[in-house]
Design a protein around this motif. Structure first.
Motif, mmCIF file in Angstrom:
data_model
loop_
_atom_site.group_PDB
_atom_site.id
_atom_site.type_symbol
_atom_site.label_atom_id
_atom_site.label_comp_id
_atom_site.label_asym_id
_atom_site.label_seq_id
_atom_site.Cartn_x
_atom_site.Cartn_y
_atom_site.Cartn_z
ATOM 1 N N MET A 254 7.678 12.076 1.634
ATOM 2 C CA MET A 254 8.392 11.821 0.401
ATOM 3 C C MET A 254 7.504 10.992 -0.518
ATOM 4 S SD MET A 254 12.019 9.894 -0.414
ATOM 5 C CE MET A 254 11.462 8.224 -0.231
ATOM 6 N N LYS A 255 7.624 11.252 -1.810
ATOM 7 C CA LYS A 255 6.938 10.456 -2.817
ATOM 8 C C LYS A 255 7.970 9.578 -3.514
ATOM 9 C CE LYS A 255 3.110 13.488 -3.953
ATOM 10 N NZ LYS A 255 2.417 14.218 -5.028
ATOM 11 N N LEU A 256 7.750 8.286 -3.450
ATOM 12 C CA LEU A 256 8.638 7.316 -4.073
ATOM 13 C C LEU A 256 7.984 6.808 -5.345
ATOM 14 C CD1 LEU A 256 11.123 5.413 -4.043
ATOM 15 C CD2 LEU A 256 9.715 3.815 -2.712
ATOM 16 N N GLY A 257 8.689 6.876 -6.455
ATOM 17 C CA GLY A 257 8.216 6.306 -7.707
ATOM 18 C C GLY A 257 8.868 4.959 -7.923
ATOM 19 N N ILE A 258 8.057 3.990 -8.344
ATOM 20 C CA ILE A 258 8.595 2.673 -8.688
ATOM 21 C C ILE A 258 8.230 2.403 -10.139
ATOM 22 C CG2 ILE A 258 8.647 0.207 -8.182
ATOM 23 C CD1 ILE A 258 7.820 0.829 -5.317
ATOM 24 N N PHE A 259 9.243 2.357 -10.984
ATOM 25 C CA PHE A 259 9.085 2.094 -12.410
ATOM 26 C C PHE A 259 9.340 0.612 -12.626
ATOM 27 C CE2 PHE A 259 11.054 1.719 -16.633
ATOM 28 C CZ PHE A 259 10.055 2.276 -17.423
ATOM 29 N N ILE A 260 8.334 -0.108 -13.088
ATOM 30 C CA ILE A 260 8.445 -1.560 -13.255
ATOM 31 C C ILE A 260 8.411 -1.880 -14.744
ATOM 32 C CG2 ILE A 260 7.398 -3.787 -12.737
ATOM 33 C CD1 ILE A 260 6.054 -2.394 -10.322
ATOM 34 N N ASN A 261 9.525 -2.396 -15.261
ATOM 35 C CA ASN A 261 9.567 -2.761 -16.677
ATOM 36 C C ASN A 261 9.939 -4.220 -16.894
ATOM 37 O OD1 ASN A 261 12.257 -2.587 -16.058
ATOM 38 N ND2 ASN A 261 12.801 -1.235 -17.738
ATOM 39 N N THR A 262 9.860 -5.016 -15.829
ATOM 40 C CA THR A 262 10.093 -6.453 -15.912
ATOM 41 C C THR A 262 9.199 -7.136 -14.875
ATOM 42 O OG1 THR A 262 11.745 -8.220 -15.750
ATOM 43 C CG2 THR A 262 12.059 -6.324 -14.325
ATOM 44 N N ASP A 263 8.930 -8.402 -15.092
ATOM 45 C CA ASP A 263 8.078 -9.141 -14.155
ATOM 46 C C ASP A 263 8.893 -9.992 -13.185
ATOM 47 O OD1 ASP A 263 8.981 -11.053 -15.932
ATOM 48 O OD2 ASP A 263 7.000 -11.678 -16.608
ATOM 49 N N LYS A 264 10.162 -9.693 -13.033
ATOM 50 C CA LYS A 264 11.070 -10.527 -12.236
ATOM 51 C C LYS A 264 11.150 -10.158 -10.756
ATOM 52 C CE LYS A 264 14.001 -11.349 -16.210
ATOM 53 N NZ LYS A 264 15.326 -11.206 -16.786
ATOM 54 N N HIS A 265 10.571 -9.047 -10.327
ATOM 55 C CA HIS A 265 10.823 -8.565 -8.971
ATOM 56 C C HIS A 265 9.550 -8.286 -8.177
ATOM 57 C CE1 HIS A 265 14.990 -8.199 -10.189
ATOM 58 N NE2 HIS A 265 14.585 -7.513 -11.246
ATOM 59 N N ALA A 266 8.562 -9.146 -8.302
ATOM 60 C CA ALA A 266 7.275 -8.927 -7.632
ATOM 61 C C ALA A 266 7.446 -8.789 -6.112
ATOM 62 C CB ALA A 266 6.302 -10.063 -7.952
ATOM 63 N N LYS B 201 5.315 -1.667 0.691
ATOM 64 C CA LYS B 201 4.771 -1.773 2.059
ATOM 65 C C LYS B 201 5.673 -1.070 3.072
ATOM 66 C CE LYS B 201 1.783 -5.708 1.498
ATOM 67 N NZ LYS B 201 1.294 -6.949 2.074
ATOM 68 N N ALA B 202 6.979 -1.164 2.897
ATOM 69 C CA ALA B 202 7.902 -0.487 3.809
ATOM 70 C C ALA B 202 7.754 1.029 3.702
ATOM 71 C CB ALA B 202 9.343 -0.901 3.505
ATOM 72 N N ALA B 203 7.650 1.538 2.482
ATOM 73 C CA ALA B 203 7.516 2.985 2.287
ATOM 74 C C ALA B 203 6.205 3.500 2.881
ATOM 75 C CB ALA B 203 7.598 3.324 0.796
ATOM 76 N N VAL B 204 5.121 2.795 2.613
ATOM 77 C CA VAL B 204 3.807 3.212 3.130
ATOM 78 C C VAL B 204 3.791 3.157 4.655
ATOM 79 C CG1 VAL B 204 1.358 2.541 3.215
ATOM 80 C CG2 VAL B 204 2.548 2.649 1.025
ATOM 81 N N SER B 205 4.436 2.149 5.229
ATOM 82 C CA SER B 205 4.456 2.033 6.694
ATOM 83 C C SER B 205 5.209 3.182 7.352
ATOM 84 C CB SER B 205 5.061 0.694 7.121
ATOM 85 O OG SER B 205 6.471 0.696 6.951
ATOM 86 N N LYS B 206 6.097 3.834 6.592
ATOM 87 C CA LYS B 206 6.851 4.987 7.100
ATOM 88 C C LYS B 206 6.158 6.306 6.769
ATOM 89 C CE LYS B 206 10.500 2.675 8.501
ATOM 90 N NZ LYS B 206 10.947 2.617 9.868
ATOM 91 N N GLY B 207 4.947 6.218 6.157
ATOM 92 C CA GLY B 207 4.180 7.417 5.858
ATOM 93 C C GLY B 207 4.475 8.050 4.511
ATOM 94 N N HIS B 208 5.208 7.347 3.660
ATOM 95 C CA HIS B 208 5.532 7.873 2.338
ATOM 96 C C HIS B 208 4.445 7.508 1.332
ATOM 97 C CE1 HIS B 208 9.455 8.909 3.836
ATOM 98 N NE2 HIS B 208 9.703 7.653 4.157
ATOM 99 N N GLU B 209 4.326 8.318 0.283
ATOM 100 C CA GLU B 209 3.443 7.999 -0.825
ATOM 101 C C GLU B 209 4.248 7.218 -1.855
ATOM 102 O OE1 GLU B 209 1.099 11.292 -2.411
ATOM 103 O OE2 GLU B 209 1.655 12.411 -0.601
ATOM 104 N N VAL B 210 3.565 6.317 -2.576
ATOM 105 C CA VAL B 210 4.229 5.510 -3.595
ATOM 106 C C VAL B 210 3.436 5.616 -4.894
ATOM 107 C CG1 VAL B 210 4.986 3.196 -4.267
ATOM 108 C CG2 VAL B 210 5.115 3.893 -1.867
ATOM 109 N N ILE B 211 4.144 5.931 -5.968
ATOM 110 C CA ILE B 211 3.562 5.975 -7.302
ATOM 111 C C ILE B 211 4.213 4.850 -8.097
ATOM 112 C CG2 ILE B 211 3.152 7.354 -9.371
ATOM 113 C CD1 ILE B 211 3.944 9.844 -7.620
ATOM 114 N N ILE B 212 3.395 3.961 -8.641
ATOM 115 C CA ILE B 212 3.910 2.814 -9.394
ATOM 116 C C ILE B 212 3.468 2.942 -10.847
ATOM 117 C CG2 ILE B 212 3.832 0.303 -9.652
ATOM 118 C CD1 ILE B 212 3.276 0.144 -6.612
ATOM 119 N N PHE B 213 4.414 2.782 -11.761
ATOM 120 C CA PHE B 213 4.083 2.722 -13.180
ATOM 121 C C PHE B 213 4.652 1.430 -13.741
ATOM 122 C CE2 PHE B 213 4.778 3.459 -17.723
ATOM 123 C CZ PHE B 213 3.470 3.763 -18.092
#
Length: 100
Positions: A1-13, A21-33
């Motif tokens: 699975m490919k998980l997208g993470i859309f970050i539009n605030t600096d409040k949730h680092a 890290k949890a997604a990658v450890s389960k073998g998923h790809e992560v796309i961050i914008f």
């Protein structure tokens, strides 16, 4: 699975780091914008370290970074300086999107 993470605030680092890290450890790809005030996270070394994780692709909105005065010299080379096209690509390619 490919998980997208859309970050539009600096409040949730910590959430971004934990989810990625949890997604990658389960073998998923992560796309961050990253955009809007989220570009402040470009100065967070822990968030930027995610770009070196296998399976993680990270891009940010250059226009927002320039507007916010973010220095680009500390951003890893593998983090793409882009535009809303990268956001649209993430939305197209990801199976699921999380907005933080």
């Amino acid at each position: 699975m490919k998980l997208g993470i859309f970050i539009n605030t600096d409040k949730h680092a910590e959430d971004v780091i934990g989810i990625t890290k949890a997604a990658v450890s389960k073998g998923h790809e992560v796309i961050i914008f990253i955009m809007d005030t989220g570009v402040n996270l470009l100065c967070n070394s822990s968030v930027m370290a995610l770009s070196s994780e296998t399976g993680v692709q990270m891009n940010y909105c250059d226009h927002n970074a320039v507007q916010m005065g973010i220095p680009k010299d500390g951003i890893p080379e593998n983090v793409g300086s882009g535009s809303q096209f990268d956001n649209a690509t993430m939305n197209h390619d990801a199976d699921r999107i999380i907005v933080l």
